[in-house]
Design a protein around this motif. Structure first.
Motif, PDB file in Angstrom:
ATOM      1  N   TYR A  20       0.727  -1.295   0.105  1.00  0.00           N
ATOM      2  CA  TYR A  20      -0.064   0.034  -0.011  1.00  0.00           C
ATOM      3  C   TYR A  20       0.773   1.340   0.023  1.00  0.00           C
ATOM      4  N   LEU A  21       1.976   1.424   0.681  1.00  0.00           N
ATOM      5  CA  LEU A  21       2.785   2.299   1.074  1.00  0.00           C
ATOM      6  C   LEU A  21       3.517   2.685  -0.244  1.00  0.00           C
ATOM      7  N   MET A  64      -3.642   2.014   7.473  1.00  0.00           N
ATOM      8  CA  MET A  64      -2.797   2.021   6.335  1.00  0.00           C
ATOM      9  C   MET A  64      -2.776   3.807   5.936  1.00  0.00           C
ATOM     10  N   GLU A  65      -4.211   4.152   5.737  1.00  0.00           N
ATOM     11  CA  GLU A  65      -4.159   5.599   5.395  1.00  0.00           C
ATOM     12  C   GLU A  65      -3.635   6.615   6.382  1.00  0.00           C
ATOM     13  N   ILE A 131      -5.767  -3.960  -4.005  1.00  0.00           N
ATOM     14  CA  ILE A 131      -5.487  -5.297  -3.339  1.00  0.00           C
ATOM     15  C   ILE A 131      -4.912  -5.470  -1.974  1.00  0.00           C
ATOM     16  N   SER A 132      -4.203  -4.357  -1.802  1.00  0.00           N
ATOM     17  CA  SER A 132      -3.670  -4.261  -0.374  1.00  0.00           C
ATOM     18  C   SER A 132      -4.534  -3.923   0.729  1.00  0.00           C
ATOM     19  N   THR A 133      -5.688  -3.275   0.347  1.00  0.00           N
ATOM     20  CA  THR A 133      -6.546  -2.855   1.434  1.00  0.00           C
ATOM     21  C   THR A 133      -8.010  -3.912   1.458  1.00  0.00           C
ATOM     22  N   THR A 134      -7.905  -4.970   0.802  1.00  0.00           N
ATOM     23  CA  THR A 134      -8.977  -5.756   0.615  1.00  0.00           C
ATOM     24  C   THR A 134      -8.553  -7.194   1.219  1.00  0.00           C
ATOM     25  N   ASN A 135      -9.253  -7.745   1.793  1.00  0.00           N
ATOM     26  CA  ASN A 135      -8.864  -9.285   2.339  1.00  0.00           C
ATOM     27  C   ASN A 135      -9.417 -10.283   1.375  1.00  0.00           C
TER      28      ASN A 135
END
Length: 250
Positions: A20-21, A64-65, A131-135
């Protein structure tokens, strides 16, 4: 700190945070510092029997945000990535075209390559961020990345037919200029491979050139050869990504 001591949930979150970063344009060194620091906190929490929610809260996406907002954007790295991708796509095209003789490109082709490269970069970073924020399972993530990777290929096919319909000025390169461009492009691909410490650029080059070269000896029409070679290349990329995924899971 040994990453194997962490639970699968914590390891997955750290990987998603890193992705994400990165997709938000943060500096790679700063990303690793944040991930390592959080890894220590997660390991300590798990040793004390605390759930991961105690560290990152109920919403991983919000965490993350929050971390992303506290970090500055690394514009220098973003520019490097963008230039590498755009010039990289040009490099593959140059190698492929050298098989047919001296280089020549229409203005439409040059502009089209730049636009498609920009679209591809935007889709990749947006896809990584989503993708990084959805399980979701690795299979679902792979399908979505597959779709993202597909679009630029279809755009390139569309550009080929559009270039045959709309006539724009053509820039011709002589034999000497074509050879020089080919040599520079070779060093560029080798440099990218050394810099990234991966074979992906060499493999990509083989997948793009070999099918087109082999099909050039067949009696098929030029347009048919382009379509088949593109499909073979696309299938080769898919297999390569599948193998990488299998290796990563092991």
């Amino acid at each position: 700190m040994n990453d194997l001591k962490l639970s699968n949930e914590s390891k997955a979150f750290l990987e998603n945070l890193r992705l994400y970063l990165f997709s938000c344009g943060k500096n790679s060194d700063e990303i690793e510092e944040v991930v390592e620091e959080l890894k220590v906190h997660l390991l300590e929490a798990e040793k004390n029997g605390k759930p991961i929610d105690k560290i990152i809260g109920k919403s991983p996406k919000e965490y993350m945000e929050m971390v992303s907002k506290e970090m500055s954007i690394d514009f220098r790295s973003w520019i490097q990535y963008i230039c590498l991708i755009i010039f990289g796509s040009f490099s593959f095209t140059i190698f492929s075209d050298l098989l047919e003789g001296n280089l020549s490109y229409s203005v439409l082709e040059i502009v089209g390559y730049i636009i498609i490269g920009t679209i591809f970069i935007t889709l990749i970073f947006a896809g990584f961020k989503y993708i990084s924020t959805t399980n979701q399972s690795s299979k679902i993530q792979g399908i979505k990345l597959f779709i993202i990777m597909s679009l630029p290929l279809f755009l390139f096919i569309g550009l080929i037919y559009l270039n045959q319909t709309i006539h724009t000025p053509i820039i011709h390169f002589g034999n000497t200029a074509s050879v020089i461009i080919g040599v520079i492009t070779t060093f560029f691909i080798i440099g990218m491979s050394i810099w990234s410490k991966t074979w992906i650029f060499i493999i990509s080059l083989v997948l793009l050139i070999v099918p087109k070269y082999v099909l050039s000896f067949t009696p098929l029409k030029h347009e048919t050869q382009l379509i088949i070679s593109t499909l073979i290349t696309f299938a080769g990329f898919s297999i390569y990504l599948w193998v990488l995924n299998k290796i990563a899971n092991k």
